[in-house]
Design a protein around this motif. Structure first.
Motif, short mmCIF file in Angstrom:
data_model
loop_
_atom_site.label_atom_id
_atom_site.label_comp_id
_atom_site.label_asym_id
_atom_site.label_seq_id
_atom_site.Cartn_x
_atom_site.Cartn_y
_atom_site.Cartn_z
N GLU A 319 -8.08 -4.58 -0.95
CA GLU A 319 -9.10 -3.79 -1.17
C GLU A 319 -10.44 -3.73 -0.17
OE1 GLU A 319 -11.77 -2.64 -5.38
OE2 GLU A 319 -10.32 -4.59 -5.27
N LEU A 320 -10.52 -4.92 0.13
CA LEU A 320 -11.71 -5.24 1.08
C LEU A 320 -11.44 -4.48 2.39
CD1 LEU A 320 -12.60 -8.90 0.61
CD2 LEU A 320 -14.48 -6.96 0.79
N HIS A 321 -10.23 -4.65 2.81
CA HIS A 321 -9.51 -4.08 4.21
C HIS A 321 -9.61 -2.47 4.10
CE1 HIS A 321 -7.35 -3.08 7.81
NE2 HIS A 321 -7.56 -4.24 8.24
N LYS A 322 -9.19 -2.04 2.92
CA LYS A 322 -9.32 -0.68 2.75
C LYS A 322 -10.57 -0.04 2.71
CE LYS A 322 -7.63 2.92 -0.54
NZ LYS A 322 -7.22 3.09 -1.90
N ASP A 323 -11.50 -0.46 2.15
CA ASP A 323 -12.84 -0.09 2.02
C ASP A 323 -13.54 -0.46 3.33
OD1 ASP A 323 -12.67 0.79 -0.52
OD2 ASP A 323 -13.74 -0.95 -1.43
N LEU A 324 -13.55 -1.34 3.99
CA LEU A 324 -14.24 -1.72 5.33
C LEU A 324 -13.63 -1.18 6.39
CD1 LEU A 324 -15.24 -5.31 4.65
CD2 LEU A 324 -16.55 -3.08 3.89
N PHE A 325 -12.14 -1.14 6.51
CA PHE A 325 -11.67 -0.76 7.93
C PHE A 325 -10.67 0.55 7.95
CE2 PHE A 325 -12.18 -5.40 7.84
CZ PHE A 325 -12.83 -5.59 9.14
N ASN A 326 -10.51 0.82 6.77
CA ASN A 326 -9.86 2.32 6.56
C ASN A 326 -10.54 3.56 6.09
OD1 ASN A 326 -7.50 1.26 7.68
ND2 ASN A 326 -6.31 0.98 5.81
N ALA A 327 -11.83 3.20 6.08
CA ALA A 327 -12.63 4.23 5.57
C ALA A 327 -12.81 5.47 6.55
CB ALA A 327 -14.28 3.73 5.57
N PRO A 328 -13.10 6.77 5.97
CA PRO A 328 -12.89 7.79 6.95
C PRO A 328 -14.09 7.91 8.00
CG PRO A 328 -13.19 8.52 4.54
CD PRO A 328 -13.41 7.09 4.57
N ASN A 329 -15.12 7.20 7.82
CA ASN A 329 -16.02 6.95 8.84
C ASN A 329 -17.01 5.88 8.74
OD1 ASN A 329 -18.44 7.81 7.41
ND2 ASN A 329 -17.22 9.77 7.46
N GLN A 330 -17.71 5.37 9.91
CA GLN A 330 -18.52 4.16 9.79
C GLN A 330 -19.54 4.20 8.93
OE1 GLN A 330 -19.40 2.42 13.36
NE2 GLN A 330 -21.41 1.76 12.74
N SER A 331 -19.99 5.62 8.50
CA SER A 331 -21.29 5.43 7.57
C SER A 331 -20.87 5.11 6.07
CB SER A 331 -21.93 6.85 7.46
OG SER A 331 -22.36 7.57 8.71
N ILE A 332 -19.66 5.80 5.76
CA ILE A 332 -18.97 5.38 4.36
C ILE A 332 -18.53 3.74 4.56
CG2 ILE A 332 -16.90 5.68 2.88
CD1 ILE A 332 -16.86 8.66 3.82
N ALA A 333 -18.08 3.50 5.40
CA ALA A 333 -17.88 1.77 5.49
C ALA A 333 -18.93 0.97 5.43
CB ALA A 333 -17.09 1.67 6.88
#
Length: 389
Positions: A319-333
């Motif tokens: 879940e962490l990896h999806k939210d931090l490294f698979n976000a659509p862009n850096q702002s969302i991450a």
């Protein structure tokens, strides 16, 4: 029938085209110079044509995407391309119906003047059958049958057969500049009514002086819209991708035909002649290679992320990896990371450590673990506290 919705009639009717609109649709369908009696003042047609003069039509991004798509298709078929630029004005589709008497052929989705693939096929056939003096009669016949096909019983053809070439629409590679132009025909009555004169002896002809093709007639100014300058992508491919020599020979002939014969209307007056622009052609190929590299790199990156995600041992890590490294862009991450900071401080010690470790990796990857704004330093401080740093 009134052609506009009631809310767009009268004073509410659009007076000028929207900056991002399809100019071809505006020019062809929204002619707005009629008065209440559906008549036109003498300058109405010239004003309408002039309203689009010196404008550029077509969206640069859309044209680039379409050009690169066509280039990929032609490459997949082992075909050939060339970029050709106009040497002067270019007009195509003047015979299309329009209130100003002369139309213009617009691409239905790109909103730019273009040459249909069928027009290029006709131009190339004219070059082969009439203009190319380097061919013998036998070579001319062979090319006609091979490139354009055969019709049983026509010119000695023994069977019906499709041609072995694929012709593509000739589209601009960048926005197109437009200009207002004008023609001044002298012999309108001759073209319209000359066939009605019974007999061609001098006495009979002189009974209809207004219909004769003579220089004493006043010229009639007829405005029309033309392309001022543009660069087009010309493409051709063989139906059998293994027969590259067909596409090579056809492209060379197409380039010669565009240069010497010209395409579109009024070619005898200098319109519609093109020359090859190899510099633009090379730039286009490099741009395509760059896009292909970007596409491959993006695919590799996505595959790597998927692999890493599969190797994570716990649901929390995934879940962490999806939210931090698979976000659509850096702002969302980064917004997700801020939310995880709050969650970190509410979890048990072992889970908090796991979250803090992932946050440290994330902030390091985006160069925000050391330094940054006051708010960012506070975030890093919270992570360090959990990690005992």
């Amino acid at each position: 029938m009134i052609p506009l919705y009631q809310s767009l009639q009268g004073d509410n009717a659009p007076k000028t085209p929207h900056k991002d609109c399809h100019l071809g649709l505006w020019y062809t369908r929204f002619f707005n110079r009629y008065n209440a009696q559906w008549t036109l003042k003498d300058t109405a047609k010239q004003e309408w044509v002039s309203s689009l003069a010196n404008k550029r039509c077509g969206d640069a991004t859309t044209l680039e995407q379409q050009t690169l798509r066509l280039l990929r298709l032609v490459n997949a078929l082992e075909g050939q391309i060339a970029v050709c630029k106009t040497t002067w004005h270019f007009a195509t589709g003047l015979g299309l119906p329009h209130p100003v008497e002369n139309g213009l052929a617009w691409h239905p989705t790109l909103g730019v003047p273009f040459l249909a693939g069928s027009a290029m096929k006709g131009l190339l056939r004219a070059w082969v059958e009439v203009w190319d003096d380097s061919l013998s009669d036998e070579e001319r016949l062979q090319r006609r049958r091979t490139w354009f096909g055969m019709v049983k019983g026509e010119e000695g053809d023994e069977q019906d057969q499709a041609g072995k070439l694929i012709f593509f629409d000739v589209i601009p590679i960048e926005p197109v500049g437009l200009t207002a132009d004008i023609m001044t025909p002298h012999y309108g009555k001759w073209y319209e009514q000359g066939h009605e004169i019974k007999g061609h002896d001098m006495a009979t002809l002189l009974q209809h002086p207004e219909r004769l093709p003579a220089d004493w007639h006043e010229p009639v100014p007829v405005p029309f819209l033309a392309v001022k300058h543009a660069q087009f992508l010309v493409a051709v491919a063989a139906r059998d991708a293994k027969k590259k020599e067909l596409a090579n020979a056809a492209l060379e002939s197409m380039i010669a035909a565009l240069h010497w014969i010209g395409a579109g209307a009024k070619t005898a007056a200098g319109y519609g002649h093109f020359v090859r622009n190899e510099t633009a052609e090379n730039d286009l190929r490099q741009k395509q290679q760059q896009k292909e590299e970007e596409k491959k790199n993006a695919a590799k990156k996505a595959a790597k992320k998927t692999q890493i995600l599969a190797e994570l041992s716990s649901d929390l890590e995934r879940e962490l990896h999806k939210d931090l490294f698979n976000a659509p862009n850096q702002s969302i991450a980064e917004a997700n990371a801020t939310e995880w900071l709050d969650k970190m401080e509410k979890r048990k010690a072992d889970e908090a450590q796991e979250i803090a470790g992932m946050l440290k990796t994330f902030y390091t990857d985006i160069d925000k673990w050391k330094g940054g704004s006051k708010k960012q330093k506070e975030k890093v401080k919270r992570v360090k506290k959990v990690l005992g740093l």
